[in-house]
Design an enzyme around this catalytic site. Structure first.
Site, PDB file in Angstrom:
ATOM      1  N   ARG A   1       0.777  -1.234  -0.069  1.00 28.14           N
ATOM      2  CA  ARG A   1      -0.108  -0.106   0.119  1.00 28.14           C
ATOM      3  C   ARG A   1       0.977   1.255   0.045  1.00 28.14           C
ATOM      4  NH1 ARG A   1      -4.803  -1.449   2.765  1.00 28.14           N
ATOM      5  NH2 ARG A   1      -5.192   0.622   3.339  1.00 28.14           N
ATOM      6  N   THR A   2       1.889   1.280   0.961  1.00 30.67           N
ATOM      7  CA  THR A   2       2.651   2.493   1.172  1.00 30.67           C
ATOM      8  C   THR A   2       3.637   2.470  -0.357  1.00 30.67           C
ATOM      9  OG1 THR A   2       2.493   2.309   3.354  1.00 30.67           O
ATOM     10  CG2 THR A   2       4.466   3.590   2.394  1.00 30.67           C
TER      11      THR A   2
ATOM     12  N   LYS B   1      22.986  -8.514   7.786  1.00 28.38           N
ATOM     13  CA  LYS B   1      22.873  -7.458   8.826  1.00 28.38           C
ATOM     14  C   LYS B   1      23.968  -6.459   8.162  1.00 28.38           C
ATOM     15  CE  LYS B   1      26.198  -8.676  12.162  1.00 28.38           C
ATOM     16  NZ  LYS B   1      26.543  -8.169  13.692  1.00 28.38           N
TER      17      LYS B   1
ATOM     18  N   ARG C   1      11.500   2.259   3.474  1.00 29.98           N
ATOM     19  CA  ARG C   1      10.506   1.860   4.480  1.00 29.98           C
ATOM     20  C   ARG C   1      11.741   0.569   4.961  1.00 29.98           C
ATOM     21  NH1 ARG C   1       5.471  -0.730   5.943  1.00 29.98           N
ATOM     22  NH2 ARG C   1       4.865   1.617   5.473  1.00 29.98           N
TER      23      ARG C   1
ATOM     24  N   HIS D   1       6.318   7.264  10.969  1.00 33.92           N
ATOM     25  CA  HIS D   1       5.799   7.060   9.604  1.00 33.92           C
ATOM     26  C   HIS D   1       5.089   8.421   8.988  1.00 33.92           C
ATOM     27  CE1 HIS D   1       3.982   5.583   6.163  1.00 33.92           C
ATOM     28  NE2 HIS D   1       3.202   4.449   6.503  1.00 33.92           N
TER      29      HIS D   1
END
Lengths: 316, 441, 213
Positions: A54-55, A82, A104, A134
């Site tokens: 969605r984002t 990592k 994100r 956010h």
């Protein structure tokens, strides 16, 4: 404004200016031809280390409506291990010639590192980082609230917004508390004590464990936070049923709200848990509108970050 | 063998005098020093310098064997010498883990060969630091390394039965169990101190209670079985209170604080710069004040560095992906000077107590932490307390760069360090042992 | 010592607008299907003023042509709007981020209309180029004409004005400042040399000084 990392970066005037720009963008989106040439020739990278269709789609639509080229980089599932992943990826993006990075990341502060570690020199937009922030979600929520409660102008002074749910793990809650307070609104957080962070008493809001009490206090909007499925098995509350009973927005609670009060949810919703179908589908619900507003707000953010002389401007 | 005539130095910051160091010992003090000195002895004008017994660190990570890319016994002990240390306790979390006589002897020997400082290996309490079965503590104690300090540092000996056994078993050879107090269930995925800052910046909290609960349990266990307990890197106000209470009850417990917990706070995490990521985490300003007060009133016995070198890639990343730990050997004395001496709560004698005498006593290191007196081993460091320097990790002796004090100005400078009469640091310059240069005398 | 001289006084501006209104009517044979779009900021009040004058003149003209209409003249209104060109500018990344203003089209839109763009100063022509692009995204006018209060020359694009209040030869080092009562409290057009300090009261110095170029 160089980056958008947190809603705490925005003072009232900067926040209102972004919302005003978003209104202007929204106006262009009712035209037949929605595409605007403002960011032609620029490349925006959507760097998603965490799934969020969605984002990502919202940012992609925003960038494309402004004629930017969009590269979607989904790092989840690839061989990134990592540490090196973020820095190496950042430097790849620099080599590709990204003009802005929308990121994100599951780790709080990753966008902040991207912006400040010296790996890249492009504007960074935080599209959600861990349990931190956010900011574009908070901006679109504020935009939606302002349209309904303040005729799409100015701030939200005097309005009362109740935010309900998993505050502890929620970047949406953090961004919203900061931004709504900056815009002059009164915010009340409602959650079981297990889902409130230690230290929440320092936030610019009131806190209560009692949803029904909060809803009697001149509420202009109720924002329901999503309860992640994995919280249900890790003992933050005894059962879904009990959570829904104590903290869910159902028809009865909906009926107690005043006529103008709105229901917001960042989506995706757990119907029957934090929100009943009746509440989700009621005319007060702005859930669908929030999605549309998300594009306008993200256009405003990208425009503000990219469509200007970047020299000599600090963080806003 | 020629020695050193140290002129006009202030032992423990007291009245100025001369020292003559020769054949590994302090051979003369005061007027005798100059009269006994020969022309072959090097004269050091130490006017303005403070002489301290060589510092003893109870908590150092030398990373060898296993992570020689971040530190070796050689580079780590050179850093120690540069920081004024003449003995360091090397933690057991190497690869392989120092849980057998073989590994601890290897580390001990590497230290001896390097010649910068005496390395006292710390033995693991449990096999592989796994927290399940006791390692062969007795074998390590009777090895050439003569281990007296046992720790699973990095991991907490969480099982109360295992902890009890360790405290009991080490009594047989006068050992001490050094506990990394961290309740594991309360600290799953923990990233930083749990409080106002963690709530705001969204990093998983490491609550003070996770440290305090283990310390409370352990002091009661130590009381019950009569073993020696040492609490490592105590970081919270509550921990200070528990230690104070335990000592008042007569429990055989000692405690250490690190330089970073004496100076830095969790506010630094707002930068998301993992150089400030450490375990236990940086706490609040109130905790820092309580730790300083505990050090000042003797509740906390020693300052230990928890020097934890890390590779660049393990810090040049996002916070959650980064390793815990910071370097500290070369900044320890400076921090103690700033927060304790310059704040008026410590004399230089107190500094010698918490950085030399007491850690040596806890670690049963017999020839370090001694008084500055004729006939004592010449393990000394000469500090210029008036100097001020801006910390630059690139010019430090440690092989790693993760100093949280980078860019900060700190007081004091170690000018000379002597290990058994040999200058390991000569006017701030590291000097290789003669055995390593081939220049045998 | 920087100097500023006024080149158009209030009454001259007024006369120029009246003349332009008549020229527009003449060229388009009346005001039917005209849409005036101002380019913010100062093009917008100019467009509004022009629309009023066109309506007035057209009403008088219609009266003259049809003197025996017993119902009297129908009130003539000329639709006015404004068109924000910010997102279409080619110097968008060379200047500080600009705020957006809403684009307002009159009811009835611009399709098959004669659109008259109104700006205060015509200089390089880049603003007009941006406005033409913006127009193309908004609809399909039958034709587009351009009004400018001041044409100061130095065009960088093949663009010319159809109606000019005053041709003003300038040096590129000079600044042309248009002030309008609706925004600035009074009407005037002035020229200052390069050393002149920017008007302190101006909210957007780059746009008061040199039109919207």
């Amino acid at each position: 404004m160089r980056h958008l990392l947190s809603t705490t970066d925005l003072d009232r005037d900067a926040a209102v200016a972004l919302l005003d720009t978003a209104e202007a963008m929204a106006q262009t989106q009712s035209r037949t031809i929605k595409k605007l040439p403002a960011l032609r020739g620029l490349t925006i990278v959507n760097l998603f280390f965490e799934d969020s269709t969605r984002t990502r789609i919202s940012f992609e639509a925003a960038a494309k409506r402004l004629s930017a080229d969009v590269i979607n980089f989904s790092a989840k599932g690839s061989s990134v291990s990592k540490g090196e992943s973020l820095k190496d990826t950042a430097q790849t993006l620099r080599a590709i010639g990204a003009d802005a990075v929308v990121v994100r990341h599951p780790s709080s502060g990753a966008p902040h590192r991207l912006a400040h570690a010296g790996w890249i020199d492009t504007p960074v937009v935080n599209a959600g980082d861990g349990m931190h922030q956010h900011p574009t979600q908070a901006l679109l929520d504020a935009f939606t609230l302002r349209r309904h409660l303040a005729d799409g102008r100015g701030d939200l002074a005097g309005r009362h917004v109740v935010v309900v749910g998993d505050v502890l793990h929620s970047r949406v809650a953090r961004s919203n508390v900061d931004l709504l307070a900056t815009l002059g609104a009164r915010v009340t957080l409602v959650a079981p004590p297990t889902l409130l962070p230690i230290g929440v008493e320092s936030w610019r809001c009131a806190v209560t464990y009692d949803l029904d009490a909060a809803l009697t206090d001149d509420v202009d909007a109720v924002m329901m936070l999503r309860v992640q499925r994995e919280r249900m098995t890790s003992g933050f509350f005894p059962s879904e049923r009990e959570y829904a009973r104590r903290y869910g927005l159902d028809g009865t609670r909906l009926g107690r709200l005043s006529d103008h009060a709105l229901v917001l949810h960042p989506g995706p919703m757990n119907r029957g848990l934090e929100i009943s179908a009746e509440a989700a589908d009621s005319p007060r619900s702005t859930v669908v509108e929030q999605v549309a507003n998300g594009v306008s707000v993200r256009m405003a953010v990208l425009y503000t970050l990219l469509a200007g002389d970047l020299a000599g401007e600090g963080d806003a | 063998m020629p020695g050193y005539l140290v002129r006009s130095v202030a032992p423990l910051g007291a009245e100025r005098t001369d020292l003559l160091l020769r054949d590994g010992v302090v051979v003369a003090l005061g007027r005798d020093a100059a009269s006994q000195a020969g022309s072959e002895d090097t004269v050091i004008d130490a006017d303005g310098l403070v002489a301290l017994p060589g510092l003893v660190d109870l908590h150092t990570h030398l990373r060898e064997p296993g992570r020689e890319d971040t530190e070796t016994v050689d580079s780590g002990t050179r850093a120690a010498a540069a920081g004024g240390f003449t003995a360091v306790h090397a933690m057991a979390n190497t690869a392989p883990v120092a849980d057998t006589a073989g590994v601890v002897e290897q580390v001990w020997r590497l230290g001896r060969d390097a010649g910068w400082a005496d390395v006292r290996p710390v033995g693991a309490v449990t096999i592989g630091l796994a927290g399940e079965r006791l390692a062969e503590l007795g074998a390590m104690a009777t090895s050439a390394a003569a281990v007296r300090v046992f720790s699973d540092d990095g991991r907490c000996v969480w099982d109360p039965v295992l902890m009890r056994r360790a405290l009991e078993y080490t009594k047989a050879f006068d050992g001490v169990v050094a506990q990394h107090a961290q309740e594991p269930r309360l600290t799953v995925d923990a990233q930083m101190h749990e409080g106002v800052v963690s709530a705001e910046i969204g990093l998983t909290g490491w609550p003070a209670v996770a440290e305090e609960a283990i310390i409370a349990r352990d002091v009661l266990l130590a009381e019950h079985v009569g073993g020696r307990l040492h609490v490592q890197h105590l970081s919270t106000a509550g921990s200070v209170e528990i230690i104070r209470w335990a000592k008042a009850r007569g429990i055989a417990v000692t405690a250490e604080a690190t330089p970073h917990h004496l100076l830095l706070t969790d506010e630094l995490a707002r930068s998301y710069d993992p150089v400030y990521k450490v375990n236990p985490p940086l706490r609040t300003a109130e905790d820092v004040a309580a730790v300083r007060a505990g050090l000042a009133d003797g509740t906390i016995d020693v300052v230990a560095t928890d020097h934890a070198p890390h590779a660049v890639q393990d810090k040049d990343c996002e916070w959650a992906a980064a390793a815990f730990g910071m370097t500290g050997l070369e900044t320890c004395l400076a921090v103690v000077q700033q927060v304790m001496v310059e704040e008026g709560s410590f004399t230089w004698a107190d500094v010698a107590r918490v950085l030399s005498h007491t850690p040596a006593r806890i670690g049963r290191v017999t020839d370090h932490g001694r008084p500055i007196a004729v006939g004592e081993p010449a393990n000394l460091t000469l500090v210029d307390p008036a100097a001020r320097r801006t910390i630059d990790p690139r010019v430090q002796q440690t092989a790693s760069r993760n100093s949280p004090f980078a860019g900060r100005e700190l007081p004091g400078e170690v000018r000379w360090t002597f290990l058994r009469g040999r200058a390991t640091i000569a006017d701030t310059v590291a000097v290789l042992a003669p055995s390593r240069t081939g220049a045998h005398a | 010592m920087p100097t500023t001289r006024v080149v158009l006084e209030s009454d001259e501006i007024s006369r120029a607008l009246t003349r332009i209104a008549h020229e527009i009517l003449e060229r388009n044979r009346g005001s039917a299907d005209l849409v005036l779009l101002g380019i913010p900021r100062r093009g917008v009040p100019l467009a509004t003023r022009l629309a009023g004058r066109i309506a007035q003149a057209d009403a008088r003209g219609s009266q003259g042509q049809q003197p025996d209409d017993s119902r009297g003249p129908a009130p003539v209104t000329v639709p006015v709007g404004e068109i924000d060109i910010t997102l279409y500018r080619d110097d968008i990344r060379r200047r500080p981020t600009r705020g957006l203003t809403p684009t307002r089209l009159p009811e009835g839109g611009i399709d098959e209309k004669t659109v008259i763009l109104v700006d205060d100063v015509l200089y390089s022509g880049r603003s007009v180029r941006a406005a033409l692009d913006a127009l193309a995204d908004l609809g399909r006018p039958r034709s587009v004409q351009l009004v400018t209060l001041v044409d100061r020359g130095h065009r960088q694009l093949p663009i010319r004005a159809d109606y000019v209040g005053k041709n003003l030869p300038t040096a590129t080092s000079e600044r042309v400042q248009v002030q309008l009562a609706e925004i600035d409290g009074h009407d005037a057009v002035s020229i200052s040399d390069a050393g002149a300090p920017e008007a302190p009261a101006a909210p957007e110095p780059s746009r008061t000084g040199e039109g919207s170029e």
